[in-house]
Each structure stands twice: as C-alpha cells, then as structure tokens.
Design an enzyme around this catalytic site. Structure first.
Site, mmCIF file in Angstrom:
data_model
loop_
_atom_site.group_PDB
_atom_site.id
_atom_site.type_symbol
_atom_site.label_atom_id
_atom_site.label_comp_id
_atom_site.label_asym_id
_atom_site.label_seq_id
_atom_site.Cartn_x
_atom_site.Cartn_y
_atom_site.Cartn_z
ATOM 1 N N ARG A 53 1.179 -0.646 -0.032
ATOM 2 C CA ARG A 53 -0.444 0.009 0.255
ATOM 3 C C ARG A 53 0.979 1.529 -0.136
ATOM 4 N NH1 ARG A 53 1.951 1.740 3.601
ATOM 5 N NH2 ARG A 53 1.123 3.345 3.844
ATOM 6 N N GLY A 54 0.425 2.575 0.033
ATOM 7 C CA GLY A 54 0.705 3.770 -0.306
ATOM 8 C C GLY A 54 0.915 4.255 -1.891
ATOM 9 N N ALA A 55 1.292 5.198 -1.728
ATOM 10 C CA ALA A 55 0.347 5.770 -3.299
ATOM 11 C C ALA A 55 1.164 4.884 -4.487
ATOM 12 C CB ALA A 55 0.017 7.262 -3.645
ATOM 13 N N ARG A 90 -7.116 -0.132 -7.026
ATOM 14 C CA ARG A 90 -7.706 0.928 -5.997
ATOM 15 C C ARG A 90 -7.830 2.597 -6.357
ATOM 16 N NH1 ARG A 90 -4.259 1.265 -0.470
ATOM 17 N NH2 ARG A 90 -6.082 2.485 0.108
ATOM 18 N N GLN A 205 -2.298 2.138 10.070
ATOM 19 C CA GLN A 205 -1.236 2.664 9.426
ATOM 20 C C GLN A 205 0.263 3.834 10.279
ATOM 21 O OE1 GLN A 205 -3.624 2.877 7.709
ATOM 22 N NE2 GLN A 205 -3.357 1.915 5.487
ATOM 23 N N ASP A 246 -2.025 11.018 -1.301
ATOM 24 C CA ASP A 246 -1.844 9.770 -2.844
ATOM 25 C C ASP A 246 -2.317 10.670 -3.952
ATOM 26 O OD1 ASP A 246 -2.848 9.148 0.277
ATOM 27 O OD2 ASP A 246 -2.564 7.120 -1.475
ATOM 28 N N ASN A 256 -4.857 12.493 1.333
ATOM 29 C CA ASN A 256 -3.998 11.621 1.798
ATOM 30 C C ASN A 256 -5.195 11.119 2.775
ATOM 31 O OD1 ASN A 256 -1.658 11.016 2.075
ATOM 32 N ND2 ASN A 256 -1.541 11.750 3.914
ATOM 33 N N LYS A 257 -4.474 10.018 3.185
ATOM 34 C CA LYS A 257 -4.999 9.179 4.282
ATOM 35 C C LYS A 257 -6.080 9.756 5.216
ATOM 36 C CE LYS A 257 -5.278 5.666 4.520
ATOM 37 N NZ LYS A 257 -6.373 4.891 3.987
HETATM 38 C C1 LIG Z 1 4.122 8.266 -0.072
HETATM 39 S S1 LIG Z 1 2.912 7.716 0.913
HETATM 40 C C2 LIG Z 1 1.076 8.807 0.485
HETATM 41 C C3 LIG Z 1 -0.326 7.791 0.660
HETATM 42 O O1 LIG Z 1 0.286 7.027 0.105
HETATM 43 C C4 LIG Z 1 -0.242 7.513 2.535
HETATM 44 O O2 LIG Z 1 -0.072 8.572 3.312
HETATM 45 C C5 LIG Z 1 -1.421 7.236 2.819
HETATM 46 O O3 LIG Z 1 -2.073 6.850 2.429
HETATM 47 C C6 LIG Z 1 -1.802 5.505 1.969
HETATM 48 O O4 LIG Z 1 -2.787 5.387 1.947
HETATM 49 P P1 LIG Z 1 -2.979 3.676 1.872
HETATM 50 O O5 LIG Z 1 -4.569 3.488 1.923
HETATM 51 O O6 LIG Z 1 -2.074 3.192 3.605
HETATM 52 O O7 LIG Z 1 -2.916 2.795 0.635
#
Ligand SMILES: CSC[C@@H](O)[C@@H](O)C(=O)COP(=O)(O)O
Length: 364
Positions: A53-55, A90, A205, A246, A256-257
């Site tokens: 996960r993470g963009a 996603r 996370q 993201d 973002n999250k």
């Molecule tokens: C460098 S990662 C930036 C975002 O991807 C991160 O903050 C985030 O929101 C991740 O969400 P996730 O749902 O865990 O994929």
C-alpha cells in the site's frame, strides 16, 4: 532502508528472474513475511488487499503486474486486459494510473515478442526512479527541517517535534519514503528529532507501519491516538507536521489518508507549519478541485468494526469492538484544501500549494 541492519527495498525481482517479491504489510509489525507474486492477478490482489500500500508502492507493484502479464501473454488484448484489471484495484492513489500509463506507453509500440523483457526493464527503472525521487524529496525537506530547528532551538527546544499521519515512509514507496525521508535524513545527520505517530485508524498504518520502520531505523517516536494531535499543537509540542499524499491536484489540494484534513485544520489554528511531501507522479494535472473531483475509496466496514493484534500468548487475532448491528462507515481518504498547506516538498524543490507553484517547478 535497513531491516535488522540489512539494506532492503519493498519490492524486488525474485531469483527466478520472473516472479516479484514483496513484504506482506498486513502482517507487520508482528511478523516479517515475504510474498512471491507469480502472476498479474496476484499483483492485483496484493494491491487490492493492501499486502502493499502507499501511493508510490502501489504504482511500482502495478508496473511489475504488467511485466508479469506480458510474461503470461504479450498480446495487445492482454496488454489492455492487464491494464484494466490492475487499474480497478484501488481508486484514489493516482500513481496507479501513472505507472500503468508509463507501462502502456513503453509496451504498446513493441512487437509482442519483445514486450516481456521490456516490461521488466521498465518496471525496474520505475522503481529506481522512485528511490531517487524520494531521496531528493528528503534533501529538500531536510533544508526546511533545519530552518525550523534553528528557530525552535533558539526558543529553547531540545529536539524537533514532528507529527505525521498514516505511513508515508519506506514501506509506502520503494525506498526512503516521502514524508519520512526528511526525518531519516535529519536523524542521520545526528540532529535531535522526535516523531508523533498518529495511529491512523482504521487500518493503523501509523501504529503498525510508521512505528515499525522508525524503530528499525532507531528514530525516537511516540504513537498517539488520532485525536491527540490538536491538543499537542495547542501546547507547543509539535514544531511541524509532514504527511504524504495519494493525489494532489494541479491547484495544490492534497488528498491523503482519512484524518489528514483535521490535522491540517489544527495546524492552521495553532500556527504550526503543515508540509506535504510528494513525488511528481502523485500530481494529477487533470484535476483542479480536490474535494469535488478526487475519487475517495470506501472500504469494507469490518476494517472499522474489528481490530487485529497480537495477544499476550503471541497469537495474531482479530476481535470485534462494536455492538452487533451497528453499521460503520469506512472512507479511506480526505482532501485538505491547498490553503491549509504551508508548502509542497517535491523532488524538484519546495513550492507553495498553488497552480503557479507547481507549474513553476515542473514547467507544466
Ligand atoms: C508516500 S505514501 C502517501 C500516501 O499513500 C499515504 O499517506 C497513504 O495515505 C497510504 O494509504 P494506504 O491506504 O495505506 O495505501
């Protein structure tokens, strides 16, 4: 970054030269398990079920998913089918679309018998680019951190207190991370830093991943419930906030999250700088209004109603925390309007969260 002292990335080609290996992030912080992806469908599942996960890492995994697809069947039809299958995993992180487009642009002009080799090469290059980009973000962020540290030290502070939300570290990228890259660079220079880690419900996370990687690197930190940050800011206990994203619009709105927006509001109210670190593939140049236009992922309610953790006897177990029959809502992301963002930190430098700021850096 180092895991138990060994330099490690989050995704790599397996010894057979065809399969791809990742860390199962759903098992952290309790277990370190490597998963081998042997097909495009497995790469798609890894993204959808958040083994990765993470963009930026979503983008890298999708790129390798395309390579696995080409190793299976390099026809035009499968190129499109693999793209569509991976794209549906996603909805919010735009790095997914960006990586799939980069792979399509590379592969479509080639004859089918050259596509698999080219796809593995392009995916590997995309991963290397991510590492370079994040290292550069770390350098630009470091300059800002040092400026803030000079101010805070003069006011008597003993360490730079940074608050972050979710995981925008090494685990969210191929290496280094985005928001955590300046933290690692500051710490590696021997400068005093402490990180407030938002737990980041519902999937934790922060508590599970950011805390784990900061621990691995030895960076002092404290995990806090998501609703604590405002209180800390009111009491001068946060010197700056930094988060990842993201998808950021061409006008500087930051998705973002979920929960990021509330931290930005608290930072604004308390005069705390609120920085967003982002690689250029996270900019969606086609969008202007983040609140209206960015698709927000909604995930299964069980991520809210249940918690997974390790019991005293060492078992990993899932428990339910809500009454039977209470529905739960699970929006994965929110949008922080550009006006609450002090600056964007990119691989090309730092800019205001505005259309002109981004265009000035990227010449778009
Ligand atoms: C460098 S990662 C930036 C975002 O991807 C991160 O903050 C985030 O929101 C991740 O969400 P996730 O749902 O865990 O994929």
């Amino acid at each position: 970054m180092n895991v138990n002292g060994t330099p490690t990335r989050t995704i790599w080609l397996a010894d057979d030269g065809r399969s791809v290996q990742i860390i199962d992030q759903t098992r952290l912080p309790h277990a370190w398990e490597v998963i081998t992806l042997r097909s495009m469908a497995e790469a798609a599942r890894a993204i959808k079920d958040m083994w990765v996960r993470g963009a930026p890492l979503i983008g890298a995994t999708a790129a390798y998913g395309m390579a696995l697809a080409m190793a299976e069947d390099a026809s035009d039809a499968n190129l499109q089918a693999a793209h569509d299958h991976l794209y549906a995993t996603r909805p919010t992180a735009v790095n997914l679309r960006w990586a799939l487009q980069a792979m399509q642009d590379c592969l479509r002009p080639l004859p089918a018998d050259q596509r698999a080799a080219a796809a593995y090469q392009r995916a590997a290059a995309l991963c290397d680019e991510d590492v370079e980009i994040n290292y550069a973000i770390g350098g630009h962020g470091l300059t800002l951190f040092k400026q803030r540290w000079t101010e805070r030290k003069a006011a008597g502070a003993e360490r730079l207190n940074v608050l972050t939300h979710c995981n925008a570290g090494w685990l969210a990228t191929v290496d280094w991370g985005t928001a955590l890259a300046p933290i690692y660079r500051f710490f590696d220079e021997g400068l005093p830093i402490h990180v407030w880690v938002d737990e980041t419900r519902p999937r934790n996370q922060g508590a599970s991943l950011t805390a784990w990687e900061l621990n691995q690197h030895g960076v002092p930190h404290t995990v806090i419930p998501d609703n604590v940050g405002g209180h800390l800011m009111q009491h001068g206990m946060v010197d700056l906030c930094i988060v990842g994203t993201d998808r950021t619009t061409a006008s500087g709105d930051v998705c973002n999250k979920i929960g990021t927006y509330l931290k930005a509001l608290a930072a604004h109210d308390n005069g705390v700088p609120f920085y967003v670190a982002l690689p250029s593939p996270t900019i969606d140049w086609t969008l202007d209004d983040g609140i209206k236009e960015i698709p927000i992922e909604e995930r299964d309610a069980t991520e809210v109603t249940q918690l997974t953790g390790r019991t005293a006897s060492g078992q990993i177990e899932t428990i339910t925390i809500t009454p039977a029959g209470s529905p739960a809502g699970n929006w994965g992301f929110d949008v922080t309007p550009a006006r609450y963002v002090t600056a964007l930190i990119t691989e090309k430098g730092v800019c205001p969260a505005t259309r002109d700021g981004l265009a000035g850096l990227f010449g778009v």
